[in-house]
Design an enzyme around this catalytic site. Structure first.
Site, PDB file in Angstrom:
ATOM      1  N   SER A   1       0.940  -1.269  -0.243  1.00 55.04           N
ATOM      2  CA  SER A   1      -0.233   0.314   0.276  1.00 55.04           C
ATOM      3  C   SER A   1       1.041   1.014  -0.036  1.00 55.04           C
ATOM      4  CB  SER A   1      -0.659  -0.459   1.194  1.00 55.04           C
ATOM      5  OG  SER A   1      -0.179   0.368   2.419  1.00 55.04           O
TER       6      SER A   1
ATOM      7  N   ASP B   1      -3.264   5.956  12.171  1.00 48.42           N
ATOM      8  CA  ASP B   1      -1.983   6.094  10.927  1.00 48.42           C
ATOM      9  C   ASP B   1      -0.786   6.785  11.023  1.00 48.42           C
ATOM     10  OD1 ASP B   1      -1.128   4.845   8.383  1.00 48.42           O
ATOM     11  OD2 ASP B   1      -2.729   4.957   7.567  1.00 48.42           O
TER      12      ASP B   1
ATOM     13  N   HIS C   1       1.358   4.985   6.652  1.00 43.73           N
ATOM     14  CA  HIS C   1       0.694   5.636   4.898  1.00 43.73           C
ATOM     15  C   HIS C   1       1.224   7.005   5.345  1.00 43.73           C
ATOM     16  CE1 HIS C   1      -1.491   2.178   4.912  1.00 43.73           C
ATOM     17  NE2 HIS C   1      -1.050   1.596   3.892  1.00 43.73           N
TER      18      HIS C   1
END
Ligand code: NAG
Ligand code: NAG
Ligand code: NAG
Ligand code: NAG
Ligand code: NAG
Ligand code: NAG
Ligand code: NAG
Length: 427
Positions: free
Chosen positions: A148, A397, A400
């Site tokens: 990702s 998070d 990312h």
């Protein structure tokens, strides 16, 4: 650490393993931390990053950075606040934006993370010219292969491209989600920019782009053909491979998933990673014709899950961070140096056998950017539990990257390598 890896668009997720993985996370973090501290101590005397934008400063910090023989090291430099030219596109104007990365849309108020430019010490990066890149990709296929983080870089790339296409020719593009592929096509140029989901590069039980199985990965370290057949004819390949391997050991499978006499074995890290990387490199050695295909490897994308790495409080992470880390040559525990050594060895061995992979060494420059992760400003694909809501740090998070943001700079570096046109700063 598996938590966010599973948070893919529309994907189902499992939150269970956060606590469990924390324990063995320490096993790799502590040695990494010791290394990092040694590293930092060595550079304690270095000046901090400067955050002003003046070419004089750029030149000054270039002095004393001797030791680069001839070629400029694009990855050695500093971040410069530049709200005149950055961001290079607007979050809400990019049709391809993912809710996983759209931090402004999900409520982030401090947008300074969008305004930083990377300034190498000894040269200037070329300005990203999407038209020039589309010309370069005419009748060609560029494929980003990986997890990702790599897909985030692909999204950044298509946002960069899309921002220069006049809106009346926007319909000339197609975008379709098809199993493991996301494809962006600029029809006028017959250029295709694609993202292919292969989170461990080699085959695994995590290859379904929606149902990842990230909490219990099983890897067929010797098998890559199932993936590679989809990009063997690409003109430019951009790989990454890190986060899914970041665990003390990996369940490795010899034989096929369905075979009754398949052999499973837990293999320690980084040995299992080395096995996977070797399979990948052997595939490249056999299948890639370098007069037709250009190869890139993006080094590990650091995470910012331990605030004590940068002098913050124990137990905190990137949540509510708004400033960069200013220590020169900072390394935190979100980067695994043993895995970096594996990458170096595998890529050097390939070079010795005549296959050149250009390394986009984005680890260190991204290390400074603890403020540039989504934290809580992204879509949650699963409803949050009450105890999570009560403690936002628990679901931040820190892995990312918000877009526009850090991956745009990775793409500027990729762009510079494709055109090989950066300018030396003479000091
Ligand atoms: C850029 O930042 C400076 C200092 O923070 C501010 O004075 C200026 O108005 C900003 N310019 C733009 C275009 O946002
Ligand atoms: C961008 O590239 C195109 C095609 O090579 C060129 O015509 C144009 O002048 C470039 N734009 C800038 C601002 O350099
Ligand atoms: C269009 O691009 C593809 C690669 O994506 C290439 O195989 C094909 O030959 C191109 N078509 C033309 C007409 O050149
Ligand atoms: C997915 O795309 C590939 C290649 O473009 C194509 O061969 C395949 O039929 C597509 N599958 C689906 C389910 O659309
Ligand atoms: C996830 O792993 C389990 C156990 O290995 C397996 O049965 C299942 O098919 C896997 N799911 C996917 C999508 O690969
Ligand atoms: C590699 O590609 C070039 C150009 O298409 C071709 O001339 C050459 O024969 C190829 N080499 C091999 C080993 O296939
Ligand atoms: C990337 O750069 C770091 C220094 O920032 C260095 O230690 C590492 O060896 C480099 N990695 C590769 C694969 O060249």
């Amino acid at each position: 650490m598996a938590k966010d890896l599973q948070m893919e668009q529309g994907g189902s997720t499992a939150w269970g393993s956060i606590r469990g993985s924390f324990h063995y996370l320490m096993v790799i973090l502590i040695p990494a931390l010791v290394l990092a501290v040694t590293y930092l101590a060595r550079d304690a005397a270095s000046p901090p990053l400067k955050e002003d934008d003046s070419s004089v400063a750029a030149k000054e910090s270039g002095v004393g950075r001797a030791g680069q023989k001839g070629e400029c090291d694009l990855f050695s430099g500093r971040w410069v606040y530049d709200n005149a030219s950055y961001p290079l596109y607007k979050e809400k104007e990019c049709k391809f934006m993912s809710d996983q990365l759209a931090c402004e849309k999900f409520g982030r108020k401090d947008l300074s993370y969008q305004h930083w430019r990377w300034q190498p010490h000894d040269c200037d990066l070329p300005r990203f010219n999407a038209t020039a890149l589309l010309e370069r990709l005419r009748n060609k296929r560029m494929v980003f292969v990986g997890d990702s983080l790599n897909r985030g870089q692909w999204i950044s790339m298509v946002c960069l491209m899309e921002s220069v296409i006049p809106s009346d020719s926007l319909e000339s593009m197609t975008y379709h989600r098809n199993a493991s592929f996301n494809v962006f096509k600029a029809k006028e140029y017959n250029a295709s920019i694609e993202s292919y989901w292969a989170p461990l590069l080699v085959e695994s039980n995590c290859d379904d782009p929606i149902n990842h199985n990230a909490s219990d990965p099983i890897v067929r370290v010797q098998a890559i053909e199932k993936h590679a057949q989809h990009w063997s004819d690409a003109d430019i390949l951009v790989f990454d491979n890190y986060l899914w391997w970041r665990r003390p050991q990996m369940k490795v499978l010899w034989g096929s998933f369905k075979s009754p006499d398949a052999i499973y074995k837990e293999v320690k890290m980084p040995r299992a990673y080395e096995m996977g990387m070797t399979t990948w490199s052997q595939w490249l050695e056999i299948h890639v014709n370098q007069s037709n295909t250009e190869l890139f490897f993006v080094t590990m994308s650091p995470t910012h899950e331990r605030a004590e790495d940068w002098g913050g409080f124990t137990g905190q992470n990137c949540y509510q961070e708004t400033e960069l880390i200013t220590k020169e040559d900072y390394w935190g525990s979100g980067s695994n140096l043993a895995m970096m050594r594996v990458v170096e060895t595998v890529i050097n061995d390939l070079r010795a056998r005549g296959v050149t992979i250009q390394v986009l060494n984005i680890t260190q420059l991204s290390e400074y950017r603890k403020e540039a992760h989504p934290a809580i400003h992204r879509k949650q694909y699963r409803p949050l539990k009450e105890e999570q809501l009560a403690n936002p740090m628990s679901y931040a998070d820190c892995m990312h990257w918000c877009l526009p943001g850090v991956p745009d700079v990775w793409n500027e570096l990729l762009y510079a390598h494709i055109f090989k046109n950066w300018k030396e700063v003479h000091v």
